[in-house]
Design an enzyme around this catalytic site. Sequence first.
Site, PDB file in Angstrom:
ATOM      1  N   GLN A 264       6.660  -5.268   2.411  1.00 16.52           N
ATOM      2  CA  GLN A 264       6.768  -3.883   2.862  1.00 16.52           C
ATOM      3  C   GLN A 264       5.510  -3.083   2.511  1.00 16.52           C
ATOM      4  O   GLN A 264       4.633  -3.556   1.831  1.00 16.52           O
ATOM      5  CB  GLN A 264       7.987  -3.230   2.196  1.00 16.52           C
ATOM      6  CG  GLN A 264       7.887  -3.206   0.676  1.00 16.52           C
ATOM      7  CD  GLN A 264       9.106  -2.631   0.009  1.00 16.52           C
ATOM      8  OE1 GLN A 264       9.633  -1.628   0.469  1.00 16.52           O
ATOM      9  NE2 GLN A 264       9.558  -3.263  -1.077  1.00 16.52           N
ATOM     10  N   ARG A 265       5.462  -1.844   3.017  1.00 19.03           N
ATOM     11  CA  ARG A 265       4.411  -0.861   2.691  1.00 19.03           C
ATOM     12  C   ARG A 265       3.032  -1.288   3.161  1.00 19.03           C
ATOM     13  O   ARG A 265       2.108  -1.427   2.386  1.00 19.03           O
ATOM     14  CB  ARG A 265       4.385  -0.569   1.189  1.00 19.03           C
ATOM     15  CG  ARG A 265       5.654   0.038   0.681  1.00 19.03           C
ATOM     16  CD  ARG A 265       5.537   0.387  -0.788  1.00 19.03           C
ATOM     17  NE  ARG A 265       6.776   0.983  -1.276  1.00 19.03           N
ATOM     18  CZ  ARG A 265       6.938   1.453  -2.501  1.00 19.03           C
ATOM     19  NH1 ARG A 265       5.941   1.409  -3.354  1.00 19.03           N
ATOM     20  NH2 ARG A 265       8.074   1.970  -2.857  1.00 19.03           N
ATOM     21  N   MET A 266       2.876  -1.364   4.470  1.00 18.34           N
ATOM     22  CA  MET A 266       1.589  -1.736   5.054  1.00 18.34           C
ATOM     23  C   MET A 266       1.106  -0.663   6.027  1.00 18.34           C
ATOM     24  O   MET A 266       0.733  -1.008   7.137  1.00 18.34           O
ATOM     25  CB  MET A 266       1.711  -3.091   5.749  1.00 18.34           C
ATOM     26  CG  MET A 266       2.078  -4.216   4.800  1.00 18.34           C
ATOM     27  SD  MET A 266       2.577  -5.686   5.674  1.00 18.34           S
ATOM     28  CE  MET A 266       4.344  -5.610   5.500  1.00 18.34           C
TER      29      MET A 266
ATOM     30  N   MET B  40       0.845  -1.197   0.000  1.00 15.42           N
ATOM     31  CA  MET B  40       0.000   0.000   0.000  1.00 15.42           C
ATOM     32  C   MET B  40       0.884   1.253   0.000  1.00 15.42           C
ATOM     33  O   MET B  40       1.663   1.449   0.923  1.00 15.42           O
ATOM     34  CB  MET B  40      -0.861  -0.038   1.270  1.00 15.42           C
ATOM     35  CG  MET B  40      -1.892   1.014   1.392  1.00 15.42           C
ATOM     36  SD  MET B  40      -2.804   0.913   2.983  1.00 15.42           S
ATOM     37  CE  MET B  40      -3.347  -0.765   3.060  1.00 15.42           C
TER      38      MET B  40
END
Length: 160
Positions: A37-39, A8
Amino acid sequence: MTHHNKVMLLGHSDTYTQDKNMQVTIAFNHFGEGLVQRMPRCRHGYFHVVNNDYTHWEMYAIGGSAAPTINSQGNRFLAPNDNTFKEVTKREDTPKSKWKNWNWRSNGDLMLNGAFFTSSGAGASSSYARASSLAAKPSSLVGSITSSAGSLKCRKGSRC
């Protein structure tokens, strides 16, 4: 959510300063196996990360660049067994001399298996009070709150 590298991304780019007005709530998600990654990864703006269940990540769970404000509340973070990736947070391409002033905080989060959240900034400041979108439930309830998280089971001709 499962089996994704970049889950996200919120914010156009580090140079797109109009995103400073963005206010986003990320709530009631289960971030499961095979996530890297990217949570989320946040750029500019204000982000309320509340009552999510993080059971796997391979690099980091919550990241950011361009001085976002991050308010993490009532989440459950189960760190991976790899000691290299116990930290929940990651500041992208920014020296500590700059990110130490970004407002990132963890309040009521449950840290398991060595997980840790690196806070920064002024702590409880007006930037947190301005946009908290909902009250966090205790992190001990995250399992039951997120037990039905996932995609909708919709069928053509039926209501979702």
